[in-house]
Design a protein around this motif. Structure first.
Motif, short mmCIF file in Angstrom:
data_model
loop_
_atom_site.label_atom_id
_atom_site.label_comp_id
_atom_site.label_asym_id
_atom_site.label_seq_id
_atom_site.Cartn_x
_atom_site.Cartn_y
_atom_site.Cartn_z
N SER A 179 0.83 -1.21 0.00
CA SER A 179 0.00 0.00 0.00
C SER A 179 0.86 1.26 0.00
N SER A 180 1.94 1.26 0.76
CA SER A 180 2.79 2.45 0.81
C SER A 180 3.47 2.71 -0.53
N HIS A 181 3.88 1.65 -1.21
CA HIS A 181 4.51 1.83 -2.51
C HIS A 181 3.49 2.21 -3.59
N LEU A 182 2.28 1.72 -3.45
CA LEU A 182 1.22 2.16 -4.37
C LEU A 182 0.95 3.65 -4.20
N GLN A 183 0.95 4.12 -2.96
CA GLN A 183 0.74 5.55 -2.73
C GLN A 183 1.94 6.36 -3.23
N LEU A 184 3.14 5.82 -3.09
CA LEU A 184 4.31 6.49 -3.64
C LEU A 184 4.22 6.56 -5.16
N ALA A 185 3.79 5.47 -5.77
CA ALA A 185 3.61 5.45 -7.23
C ALA A 185 2.56 6.48 -7.65
N ARG A 186 1.54 6.62 -6.85
CA ARG A 186 0.50 7.62 -7.14
C ARG A 186 1.08 9.02 -7.17
N THR A 187 1.98 9.33 -6.23
CA THR A 187 2.58 10.67 -6.21
C THR A 187 3.48 10.88 -7.43
N VAL A 188 4.18 9.84 -7.85
CA VAL A 188 5.03 9.95 -9.04
C VAL A 188 4.17 10.13 -10.29
N ALA A 189 3.02 9.44 -10.33
CA ALA A 189 2.10 9.60 -11.45
C ALA A 189 1.59 11.03 -11.52
N ARG A 190 1.31 11.62 -10.38
CA ARG A 190 0.85 13.01 -10.35
C ARG A 190 1.95 13.96 -10.85
N ARG A 191 3.18 13.67 -10.45
CA ARG A 191 4.30 14.50 -10.92
C ARG A 191 4.48 14.34 -12.43
#
Length: 200
Positions: A128-140
């Motif tokens: 879950s934490s890496h999925l949320q990290l991936a989400r932030t990279v997708a936003r960037r």
């Protein structure tokens, strides 16, 4: 080890030592050009998706989903690396059905959970934490793509795909906690009233 066939191509070329790199079409541009910055962020996101897959069992249903996303990400990167004027000659084609597929996956997962009316703190477990990290990279990546779009058009399908992908990654991170029976760490309600900072 005995090797057969042609020797492996050298990894380094020394052609980028002056701060420029080649894009599709042969043009050389600065390595910190917004096109390279956007593609580098997409590459970072794709690599992070690969890390997430390592954390999942091979038989996990998300393996196939993330694999599909990774392949389409390669197509996206190919088009972002190509100036709009010559993009029609790019042989790679984004499967635009993946946009609707992302939306369908979000709807499928959210339908199985209770509606959330609060902000969730990123974290939980490794997945879950890496999925949320991936989400932030997708936003960037999405921000970088819109910057590039002001200078050279980015296909609308790419912009929509990366936007939906960030939403899907958030939902997957949320669902991961739900499926494990673990509560999310909450910050505060969406509709909280802003308090005065006057000290009164």
């Amino acid at each position: 080890m005995h090797r057969t066939g042609k020797p492996m191509t050298k990894i380094y070329t020394q052609s980028g030592d002056k701060g420029k790199t080649k894009i599709h079409g042969g043009e050389r541009i600065e390595k910190d050009d917004i096109r390279i910055e956007a593609n580098g962020t997409l590459d970072e996101l794709n690599s992070l998706l690969g890390v997430i897959r390592v954390f999942l069992p091979e038989e996990h249903t998300w393996q196939a989903s993330l694999f599909r996303i990774q392949k389409e990400m390669m197509v996206v990167m190919s088009h972002v690396a190509t100036p709009d004027r010559i993009r029609p000659a790019n042989p790679n084609t984004l499967d635009e059905s993946i946009i609707r597929w992302c939306e369908g996956q979000i709807d499928h997962l959210t339908a199985r959970m209770e509606d959330s009316n609060y902000f969730i703190l990123p974290g939980g477990n490794l997945v879950s934490s890496h999925l949320q990290l991936a989400r932030t990279v997708a936003r960037r990546a999405e921000r970088r793509l819109w910057t590039l779009n002001r200078l050279d058009p980015v296909p609308d399908s790419i912009l929509r795909f990366i936007n939906r992908l960030s939403g899907l990654l958030f939902t997957m991170g949320w669902y991961e906690m739900f499926s494990q029976g673990k509560p999310e760490e909450k910050w505060q309600n969406f509709l909280y009233k802003k308090k005065s900072f006057s000290g009164k």
